[in-house]
Structure formats: structure tokens, C-alpha cells
Enzyme design. Structure first.
Site, PDB file in Angstrom:
ATOM      1  N   LYS A  13      33.745  43.281  41.918  1.00  0.00           N
ATOM      2  CA  LYS A  13      35.005  43.848  41.420  1.00  0.00           C
ATOM      3  C   LYS A  13      35.297  43.365  40.000  1.00  0.00           C
ATOM      4  CE  LYS A  13      37.472  42.162  44.856  1.00  0.00           C
ATOM      5  NZ  LYS A  13      36.416  41.447  45.618  1.00  0.00           N
ATOM      6  N   ARG A  87      45.303  43.929  49.381  1.00  0.00           N
ATOM      7  CA  ARG A  87      44.290  43.370  50.268  1.00  0.00           C
ATOM      8  C   ARG A  87      44.730  43.415  51.723  1.00  0.00           C
ATOM      9  NH1 ARG A  87      41.505  39.664  46.658  1.00  0.00           N
ATOM     10  NH2 ARG A  87      39.932  38.469  47.746  1.00  0.00           N
ATOM     11  N   ARG A 126      27.121  32.484  41.237  1.00  0.00           N
ATOM     12  CA  ARG A 126      28.117  32.957  40.254  1.00  0.00           C
ATOM     13  C   ARG A 126      28.589  31.834  39.330  1.00  0.00           C
ATOM     14  NH1 ARG A 126      33.383  36.006  42.049  1.00  0.00           N
ATOM     15  NH2 ARG A 126      33.531  34.288  43.512  1.00  0.00           N
ATOM     16  N   ARG A 159      33.285  28.494  40.765  1.00  0.00           N
ATOM     17  CA  ARG A 159      34.560  28.505  41.494  1.00  0.00           C
ATOM     18  C   ARG A 159      34.478  27.611  42.729  1.00  0.00           C
ATOM     19  NH1 ARG A 159      36.664  34.600  42.016  1.00  0.00           N
ATOM     20  NH2 ARG A 159      37.035  33.896  44.144  1.00  0.00           N
ATOM     21  N   ARG A 170      35.911  33.897  53.774  1.00  0.00           N
ATOM     22  CA  ARG A 170      36.458  34.991  52.955  1.00  0.00           C
ATOM     23  C   ARG A 170      35.940  36.342  53.457  1.00  0.00           C
ATOM     24  NH1 ARG A 170      34.710  32.776  47.344  1.00  0.00           N
ATOM     25  NH2 ARG A 170      35.351  34.808  46.544  1.00  0.00           N
TER      26      ARG A 170
HETATM   27  P1  AP5 Z   1      32.123  39.340  40.908  1.00  0.00           P
HETATM   28  O1  AP5 Z   1      32.249  40.461  39.953  1.00  0.00           O
HETATM   29  O2  AP5 Z   1      32.725  38.021  40.538  1.00  0.00           O
HETATM   30  O3  AP5 Z   1      32.643  39.808  42.361  1.00  0.00           O
HETATM   31  P2  AP5 Z   1      34.130  39.974  42.907  1.00  0.00           P
HETATM   32  O4  AP5 Z   1      34.111  41.171  43.800  1.00  0.00           O
HETATM   33  O5  AP5 Z   1      35.130  39.946  41.816  1.00  0.00           O
HETATM   34  O6  AP5 Z   1      34.209  38.675  43.819  1.00  0.00           O
HETATM   35  P3  AP5 Z   1      35.403  37.646  44.021  1.00  0.00           P
HETATM   36  O7  AP5 Z   1      34.811  36.414  44.647  1.00  0.00           O
HETATM   37  O8  AP5 Z   1      36.191  37.439  42.764  1.00  0.00           O
HETATM   38  O9  AP5 Z   1      36.255  38.384  45.053  1.00  0.00           O
HETATM   39  P4  AP5 Z   1      37.301  37.813  45.988  1.00  0.00           P
HETATM   40  O10 AP5 Z   1      37.929  39.070  46.400  1.00  0.00           O
HETATM   41  O11 AP5 Z   1      36.814  36.957  47.084  1.00  0.00           O
HETATM   42  O12 AP5 Z   1      38.114  36.744  45.096  1.00  0.00           O
HETATM   43  P5  AP5 Z   1      39.507  36.790  44.347  1.00  0.00           P
HETATM   44  O13 AP5 Z   1      39.397  36.019  43.113  1.00  0.00           O
HETATM   45  O14 AP5 Z   1      39.980  38.205  44.280  1.00  0.00           O
HETATM   46  O15 AP5 Z   1      30.553  39.148  41.242  1.00  0.00           O
HETATM   47  C1  AP5 Z   1      30.098  38.088  42.087  1.00  0.00           C
HETATM   48  C2  AP5 Z   1      28.743  37.554  41.553  1.00  0.00           C
HETATM   49  O16 AP5 Z   1      27.727  38.557  41.690  1.00  0.00           O
HETATM   50  C3  AP5 Z   1      28.757  37.180  40.067  1.00  0.00           C
HETATM   51  O17 AP5 Z   1      27.913  36.080  39.872  1.00  0.00           O
HETATM   52  C4  AP5 Z   1      28.178  38.425  39.358  1.00  0.00           C
HETATM   53  O18 AP5 Z   1      27.518  38.078  38.153  1.00  0.00           O
HETATM   54  C5  AP5 Z   1      27.185  38.929  40.405  1.00  0.00           C
HETATM   55  N1  AP5 Z   1      27.070  40.385  40.439  1.00  0.00           N
HETATM   56  C6  AP5 Z   1      28.070  41.304  40.314  1.00  0.00           C
HETATM   57  N2  AP5 Z   1      27.593  42.551  40.470  1.00  0.00           N
HETATM   58  C7  AP5 Z   1      26.255  42.426  40.715  1.00  0.00           C
HETATM   59  C8  AP5 Z   1      25.215  43.370  40.998  1.00  0.00           C
HETATM   60  N3  AP5 Z   1      25.463  44.696  41.066  1.00  0.00           N
HETATM   61  N4  AP5 Z   1      23.963  42.884  41.224  1.00  0.00           N
HETATM   62  C9  AP5 Z   1      23.720  41.559  41.175  1.00  0.00           C
HETATM   63  N5  AP5 Z   1      24.660  40.619  40.920  1.00  0.00           N
HETATM   64  C10 AP5 Z   1      25.916  41.049  40.691  1.00  0.00           C
HETATM   65  O19 AP5 Z   1      40.453  36.031  45.379  1.00  0.00           O
HETATM   66  C11 AP5 Z   1      40.337  34.631  45.592  1.00  0.00           C
HETATM   67  C12 AP5 Z   1      41.370  34.170  46.616  1.00  0.00           C
HETATM   68  O20 AP5 Z   1      42.726  34.431  46.132  1.00  0.00           O
HETATM   69  C13 AP5 Z   1      41.319  34.895  47.985  1.00  0.00           C
HETATM   70  O21 AP5 Z   1      40.377  34.311  48.842  1.00  0.00           O
HETATM   71  C14 AP5 Z   1      42.775  34.717  48.460  1.00  0.00           C
HETATM   72  O22 AP5 Z   1      42.998  33.430  48.991  1.00  0.00           O
HETATM   73  C15 AP5 Z   1      43.593  34.865  47.187  1.00  0.00           C
HETATM   74  N6  AP5 Z   1      44.011  36.266  46.917  1.00  0.00           N
HETATM   75  C16 AP5 Z   1      43.608  37.057  45.880  1.00  0.00           C
HETATM   76  N7  AP5 Z   1      44.199  38.274  45.955  1.00  0.00           N
HETATM   77  C17 AP5 Z   1      44.972  38.269  47.077  1.00  0.00           C
HETATM   78  C18 AP5 Z   1      45.796  39.237  47.711  1.00  0.00           C
HETATM   79  N8  AP5 Z   1      45.944  40.472  47.202  1.00  0.00           N
HETATM   80  N9  AP5 Z   1      46.435  38.889  48.844  1.00  0.00           N
HETATM   81  C19 AP5 Z   1      46.331  37.652  49.367  1.00  0.00           C
HETATM   82  N10 AP5 Z   1      45.539  36.671  48.828  1.00  0.00           N
HETATM   83  C20 AP5 Z   1      44.865  36.980  47.688  1.00  0.00           C
HETATM   84 MG    MG Z   2      36.717  38.633  41.269  1.00  0.00          MG
END
Ligand code: AP5
Ligand code: MG
Length: 220
Positions: A13, A87, A126, A159, A170
Site C-alpha cells: 500500500k 480498516r 522492509r 519498523r 497483523r
Molecule cells: P509496503 O508498501 O510497506 O506495504 P504496506 O501494505 O504499506 O504494509 P504495512 O506494513 O505498512 O501495512 P500495515 O497495514 O500492516 O501497516 P500500517 O502502517 O498501515 O511494502 C512492504 C515491503 O514489501 C517493503 O519492503 C516494500 O519495499 C516491499 N514491496 C512492496 N511491493 C512489492 C512488490 N510488488 N514486490 C516485492 N516487494 C514489494 O499500520 C500499522 C499499525 O497501525 C496497525 O497494525 C494498527 O495497529 C495501526 N493502524 C493503522 N491504521 C489503522 C486503522 N485504520 N484502524 C486501526 N488501527 C490502525
Molecule cells: Mg504501509
């Protein structure tokens, strides 16, 4: 244009949102990034969110909905792309309600679809830039200089919630609480355009599918 990007942790994402905002001039609003900024700034919200994030479960809806409503208010007329929000079905319904008050709606939902085993491989490799948020991978998406951001030279960080145990939590949380949001949008009376994107592919191919969908929407 107002876009929601859905997808499991590690689906890409953040990576794809950076590319979408460059191409269409939108504001990138990542709920996870905003929460991490709140934590770094030592705010009350950041403090409240910490234990949930560290164990890989969702921060309560009431905290998130208000935080994101404030962020959306600051978006330019061109629009925004939401990353990691909504989410839960409740968050999605609250978002629709607050947009409707401004006579606005979500135009497109992109669902990044990925296998759980690919997620685990991606998360452990990552690295991200603490300054501009650009995301790298030690094997798949390497920076030009090892350990440094291509854009600002900052030292890349890992992270704390990318450990195997937390990633598994997660993923479980995603399947239980976030997958139902897909059906919410598919059955929504607001009827945003809905796109299935195969996120198992390499990043450039995923971007190409996304751009093909959004270009068609923009030119309508
Ligand atoms: P990346 O682009 O970082 O993936 P991402 O989908 O953004 O993954 P996140 O870990 O950020 O998602 P998340 O939803 O768990 O975390 P968030 O920060 O939102 O890519 C991942 C890796 O793969 C990277 O190394 C990249 O280089 C590589 N990559 C990407 N695309 C690729 C491809 N096509 N091929 C190969 N490699 C690739 O949330 C964190 C925490 O915050 C949650 O756990 C929760 O506690 C809280 N939170 C956030 N939002 C909410 C909400 N709306 N409600 C409640 N709690 C929330
Ligand atoms: Mg992210």
C-alpha cells in the site's frame, strides 16, 4: 479523485501510494504513518496507540476516525489516497458519513490482493525512510546506496512491528476485521469503482495495473 487502497500488511500500500500521488497529484494519507508521527512527537494519541500497534492489533475506531477526519480536511481539491484506512466496516461507514456531509464520496477502491506467505517474506526485509516515508526492501526494492534513502540520504530504519510474531498477528487481524470492508464497498450505495489488483507481482507490474484502472477513471 478520492481513493481507498485496501490490502493486507505488506501488500504494498505504502509503496504504491507514493507512485499514485506522484502521477495524479493527490495527498497520501496513511493512518499507520500518522500514528507513527504521533508516537514520535509524544502526543496523547500516540501514547494511547502504542500498545495496540506493537502487538499488531487495531487501534480503537474512535481514535482513528477522528484523526483521519482531521487529515482529510486538509486535503487539496485534487483529492487524496487513503492507505490503511478504513480498516473496519464501522470506519468505512463513518468515513462515508463524514464525506457525505461535505457532498463528497469515495470514487475508487483498489484492493491489493496478496498471499499470506508473500507478506511474511516482504515484511522481514522492509526498510523505510524516517524522514520522507519512502519504503525499500533489502532484496526486492533496494536503495541506490545501502541503508540510505535515495531522496534525502537519511538512514533507513526497520519498523518494530515487522517481527515474525507481530506480522502473524497483523495478518490475523486483517483477515478478521479488514477483509469484510471489501464487501462493504462492493455493496455500497455510494458505488465507488472497485478494482482487484494482483499484488503478488513485482512492484512495477502492480503499478501498471493500478495506473491502467485509474487512467480510465480519470479520462471518463
Ligand atoms: P509496503 O508498501 O510497506 O506495504 P504496506 O501494505 O504499506 O504494509 P504495512 O506494513 O505498512 O501495512 P500495515 O497495514 O500492516 O501497516 P500500517 O502502517 O498501515 O511494502 C512492504 C515491503 O514489501 C517493503 O519492503 C516494500 O519495499 C516491499 N514491496 C512492496 N511491493 C512489492 C512488490 N510488488 N514486490 C516485492 N516487494 C514489494 O499500520 C500499522 C499499525 O497501525 C496497525 O497494525 C494498527 O495497529 C495501526 N493502524 C493503522 N491504521 C489503522 C486503522 N485504520 N484502524 C486501526 N488501527 C490502525
Ligand atoms: Mg504501509
Amino acid at each position: 479523485m478520492r481513493i481507498v487502497l485496501l490490502g493486507a500488511p505488506g501488500a504494498g500500500k505504502g509503496t504504491q501510494c507514493k507512485r499514485i500521488v506522484e502521477r495524479y497529484g493527490l495527498l497520501h494519507l496513511s493512518s499507520g504513518d500518522i500514528l507513527r508521527q504521533e508516537r514520535a512527537a509524544g502526543t496523547k494519541l500516540g501514547e494511547k496507540a502504542q500498545s495496540y500497534m506493537d502487538s499488531g492489533v487495531l487501534v480503537p475506531d474512535e481514535l482513528i476516525v477522528e484523526m483521519m477526519a482531521c487529515a482529510i480536511n486538509k486535503a487539496p481539491a485534487a483529492g487524496f489516497v487513503l492507505d490503511g484506512f478504513p480498516r473496519t466496516v464501522n470506519q468505512a461507514a463513518q468515513l462515508d458519513k463524514s464525506l457525505a456531509r461535505e457532498e463528497q464520496k469515495i470514487d475508487a477502491v483498489l484492493n491489493l490482493e496478496i498471499d499470506d506467505k508473500v507478506v511474511t517474506e516482504r515484511m522481514t526485509g522492509r526498510r523505510s525512510c524516517p524522514q520522507c516515508g519512502t519504503v525499500y526492501h533489502i532484496e526486492n526494492l533496494k536503495p541506490k546506496t545501502e541503508g540510505r534513502c535515495d531522496h534525502d540520504g537519511a538512514e533507513l530504519v526497520q519498523r518494530p512491528d515487522d517481527s515474525l510474531e507481530v506480522v502473524q498477528n497483523r495478518l490475523k487481524t486483517y483477515h478478521q476485521r479488514t477483509e469484510p470492508v471489501v464487501n462493504y464497498y462492493k455493496n455500497s450505495p455510494v458505488a465507488p469503482a472497485f478494482y482487484h489488483i494482483d499484488a503478488n507481482k513485482e512492484a512495477d507490474k502492480v503499478s501498471a495495473s493500478i495506473f491502467e484502472s485509474l487512467d480510465a477513471l480519470v479520462s471518463v
